[in-house]
Design a protein around this motif. Structure first.
Motif: not given
Length: 420
Positions: A278-303
């Motif tokens: 990011y270097g000297t780029a300005r702050y850009s507000n975007q939604f995140d999960e503060n480092g978390n991860f979530f197991i999700r699956n749109q190709d099957g029925r069970d995550n």
């Protein structure tokens, strides 16, 4: 001489047998490469901090995948630890009111996935394992009823809420860091008498559940009747960092967020869009999960069982900040551990860092950090740092009673930098 030779041979065999087993460390760690996607959280909320109140009915959920598949005999136990994650050296009878170990009976097999695996899960406390003291605990999973064949160690917390904690996030006390750092002030309200807070109390402040950022407080700034104030101008200042980078692999039928391409051969391969510092780029507000991860699956029925694995290629187009040091990609998905799997390789001709990591389908937050030749951890050199960044801070209060033999976790608070 033959007798001496036989004794030497037996001693050599004895130590060789133990040398094949890994040394247990009191940290979040995976000891076998076939174990993936370790999740440990308060069962009420997925990916929350693994902290529960003592004898409250709350539980901790631990889950992981074994890529070798099949059904293995995994056992587990827990150990009470000090505030700084060392063995408490007290007997199991002191902190357990049940059995000392149990077998993981809850497992499920993958379904319709290219990578076969078995998913294991357990909840604590349960009928077999019931802790009776507050404090830090290390959960150990091992194979074949042999505690030396360690597979996973995972930290979790139990608090008795004996004290209350009030906290606030303010700009840095130093003018030059007002736009890049966040400072945590907090007060401990204690109904019970604390004779010597400078010796008996320890407070640890951590950013976004990242142990690498932990700051230890041993001396309150002010001691008042029924309260201890921690607001020293030189303590508990954190680089605010930037919002986490993220990618989406919930489907292998279309390109999700930040995915450049994917293809199948003997495994599924995902190529992420190359990242830039990011270097000297300005702050850009975007939604995140503060480092978390979530197991999700749109190709099957069970995550859990229908989500496949992919070799994910991370790329960072940047020069090394110094001649000696290493870059890493970290997040909750790898417990922020700095090891060979999270370390990035550098390609001088293309001036880029890269690494392949096998990850399960889902939504992931991540960031790049640099560790120099002196072991100094820098999480802003590639990401920059802005006071406006949304972060969550965890405050842990430990108390060792006069004459006591262990540290109790007597209070906890979580504060968000944006929520007043």
């Amino acid at each position: 001489m033959k007798k001496i030779g036989l004794i030497y041979f037996m001693i050599t065999c004895y130590f060789s047998a133990f040398a094949q087993y890994p040394v247990v460390v009191y940290d979040n760690k995976v000891y076998q490469p076939n174990i993936k996607t370790i999740e440990c959280y308060n069962s009420k909320k997925e990916q929350s901090l693994p902290l529960i109140a003592l004898k409250s009915g709350e539980t901790i959920t631990l889950a992981f995948d074994d890529l070798k598949g099949g059904n293995k005999n995994y056992s587990y136990t827990i150990e009470h630890c000090t505030y700084d994650w060392k063995p408490s050296k007290i007997n199991q009878l002191d902190y357990l009111e049940s059995f000392k170990e149990d077998i993981i009976f809850n497992y499920r097999f993958s379904f319709n996935t290219l990578q076969k695996f078995t998913h294991y899960q357990l909840n604590l406390p349960n009928d077999q394992i019931k802790p009776k003291l507050a404090g830090n605990y290390l959960l150990k999973v091992y194979e074949g009823n042999n505690p030396q064949k360690i597979v996973i160690t995972q930290r979790f917390y139990i608090t008795n809420n004996a004290v209350n904690v009030g906290s606030e996030v303010v700009p840095s006390s130093q003018v030059e860091f007002r736009n890049s750092k966040q400072k945590i002030n907090f007060t401990i309200f204690h109904p019970m008498p604390i004779t010597n807070p400078f010796m008996d109390l320890k407070a640890i402040v951590m950013q976004n559940n990242d142990p690498q950022t932990a700051i230890l407080n041993t001396k309150p700034t002010f001691v008042k009747q029924g309260s201890l104030v921690y607001n020293d101008i030189n303590l508990n200042e954190f680089w605010a960092g930037n919002e986490y980078r993220k990618f989406d692999t919930r489907s292998f039928r279309y390109k999700g967020e930040h995915v450049q391409d994917f293809y199948r051969d003997t495994a599924i391969n995902v190529i992420l869009i190359a990242d830039q510092p990011y270097g000297t780029a300005r702050y850009s507000n975007q939604f995140d999960e503060n480092g978390n991860f979530f197991i999700r699956n749109q190709d099957g029925r069970d995550n859990v069982t229908d989500s496949d694995y992919a070799d994910v290629l991370f790329t960072l187009n940047a020069n090394p900040p110094s001649s000696i040091g290493n870059a890493y990609v970290v997040g909750r998905f790898n417990n922020y551990i700095l090891n060979e799997e999270s370390k990035l390789n550098y390609e001088p001709t293309r001036k880029r860092f890269y690494q392949n990591i096998k990850l399960k389908q889902g939504l992931y937050d991540y960031k790049y950090v640099w560790v120099d030749e002196n072991g100094k951890y820098n999480n802003t050199i590639f990401e920059s740092s802005f006071f406006e960044t949304e972060n969550t801070y965890q405050i842990f209060i430990y108390y060792k009673r006069p004459g006591g033999r262990w540290d109790e976790l007597v209070g906890f608070n979580s504060v968000n930098s944006l929520k007043k």
